[in-house]
Design a protein around this motif. Structure first.
Motif, PDB file in Angstrom:
ATOM      1  N   LYS A 166     -51.942  34.759  54.079  1.00  0.00           N
ATOM      2  CA  LYS A 166     -51.425  36.067  53.687  1.00  0.00           C
ATOM      3  C   LYS A 166     -49.902  35.984  53.646  1.00  0.00           C
ATOM      4  CE  LYS A 166     -51.963  40.947  54.678  1.00  0.00           C
ATOM      5  NZ  LYS A 166     -51.087  41.645  55.621  1.00  0.00           N
ATOM      6  N   HIS A 191     -52.885  38.757  62.837  1.00  0.00           N
ATOM      7  CA  HIS A 191     -53.615  37.539  62.412  1.00  0.00           C
ATOM      8  C   HIS A 191     -54.414  37.134  63.649  1.00  0.00           C
ATOM      9  CE1 HIS A 191     -53.546  33.321  60.424  1.00  0.00           C
ATOM     10  NE2 HIS A 191     -54.159  33.154  61.596  1.00  0.00           N
ATOM     11  N   PHE A 219     -48.193  34.204  61.595  1.00  0.00           N
ATOM     12  CA  PHE A 219     -49.143  33.227  62.138  1.00  0.00           C
ATOM     13  C   PHE A 219     -49.754  32.363  61.029  1.00  0.00           C
ATOM     14  CE2 PHE A 219     -50.229  35.000  66.661  1.00  0.00           C
ATOM     15  CZ  PHE A 219     -48.918  34.746  67.048  1.00  0.00           C
ATOM     16  N   CYS A 220     -49.850  32.887  59.795  1.00  0.00           N
ATOM     17  CA  CYS A 220     -50.250  32.026  58.666  1.00  0.00           C
ATOM     18  C   CYS A 220     -49.207  30.936  58.489  1.00  0.00           C
ATOM     19  CB  CYS A 220     -50.350  32.824  57.364  1.00  0.00           C
ATOM     20  SG  CYS A 220     -51.919  33.684  57.141  1.00  0.00           S
ATOM     21  N   HIS A 237     -56.425  33.166  57.054  1.00  0.00           N
ATOM     22  CA  HIS A 237     -56.013  34.472  57.564  1.00  0.00           C
ATOM     23  C   HIS A 237     -57.210  35.393  57.750  1.00  0.00           C
ATOM     24  CE1 HIS A 237     -53.361  37.900  58.274  1.00  0.00           C
ATOM     25  NE2 HIS A 237     -54.290  38.596  57.636  1.00  0.00           N
ATOM     26  N   CYS A 269     -47.223  36.741  56.666  1.00  0.00           N
ATOM     27  CA  CYS A 269     -47.901  36.711  57.972  1.00  0.00           C
ATOM     28  C   CYS A 269     -47.325  35.542  58.768  1.00  0.00           C
ATOM     29  CB  CYS A 269     -49.411  36.552  57.801  1.00  0.00           C
ATOM     30  SG  CYS A 269     -50.249  36.256  59.381  1.00  0.00           S
TER      31      CYS A 269
END
Ligand code: AMP
Ligand code: ZN
Length: 141
Positions: free
Chosen positions: A3, A99, A8-9, A48, A6
């Motif tokens: 995503k 996430h 954490f992506c 994600h 994002c």
């Protein structure tokens, strides 16, 4: 799928550096930047999913297997006295990064950390009503 925007992506995909403890084709495990205790780690799926509701079941199962294996590593290498698995969904539950991630938190007898809740008094009739409301069968899940 990743995503846009994002964090954490980006960390899971390696675009943003992290203290990575483990990586495979589906997951990256990193050290939490604001640890509750020494060795606090996060399991990040590379795909994600915002939260548990969105997470594919196969990924959910694999997260638990990985957490179990990490628990043994933490115990053997950090000599921790216990371990919490924590996974927050939604702002009301304390989720701050949208996430999915599983917290793996080694615990030590003297870590002076509090992870828990205040138990509430619940009258028996409320327990009974709740049981009626949320009992489910195998065909419903
Ligand atoms: P939660 O409250 O369950 O959404 O947890 C988010 C966690 O992510 C917190 O424990 C933060 O300390 C941690 N965190 C946020 N940003 C980063 C980052 N860039 N690297 C490592 N951990 C992070
Ligand atoms: Zn993401």
């Amino acid at each position: 799928m990743k995503k846009e925007d994002c964090i954490f992506c980006k960390i899971a995909g390696g675009e943003i550096p992290s203290k990575t403890l483990y990586e495979d084709d589906r997951f990256r495990v990193i050290l939490d930047l604001g640890p509750a205790a020494r060795g606090h780690a996060l399991i990040l799926p590379k795909e994600h999913a915002e939260n548990l509701y969105e997470l594919p079941e196969e990924t959910a199962a694999a997260v638990m297997v990985l957490a179990k294996r990490m628990a043994a590593v933490m115990r053997d290498r950090l000599n921790c006295d216990g371990l919490n698995l924590i996974q927050n969904n939604g702002e009301a539950a304390g989720q701050t990064v949208a996430h999915f991630h599983m917290h793996v938190i080694p615990r030590y007898k003297e870590d002076n950390q509090k992870i828990g809740w205040v138990p509430r008094e619940t009258p028996p009739e409320e327990l009974e009503a709740l049981k009626e409301q949320i009992t489910f069968t195998k065909t419903e899940v």
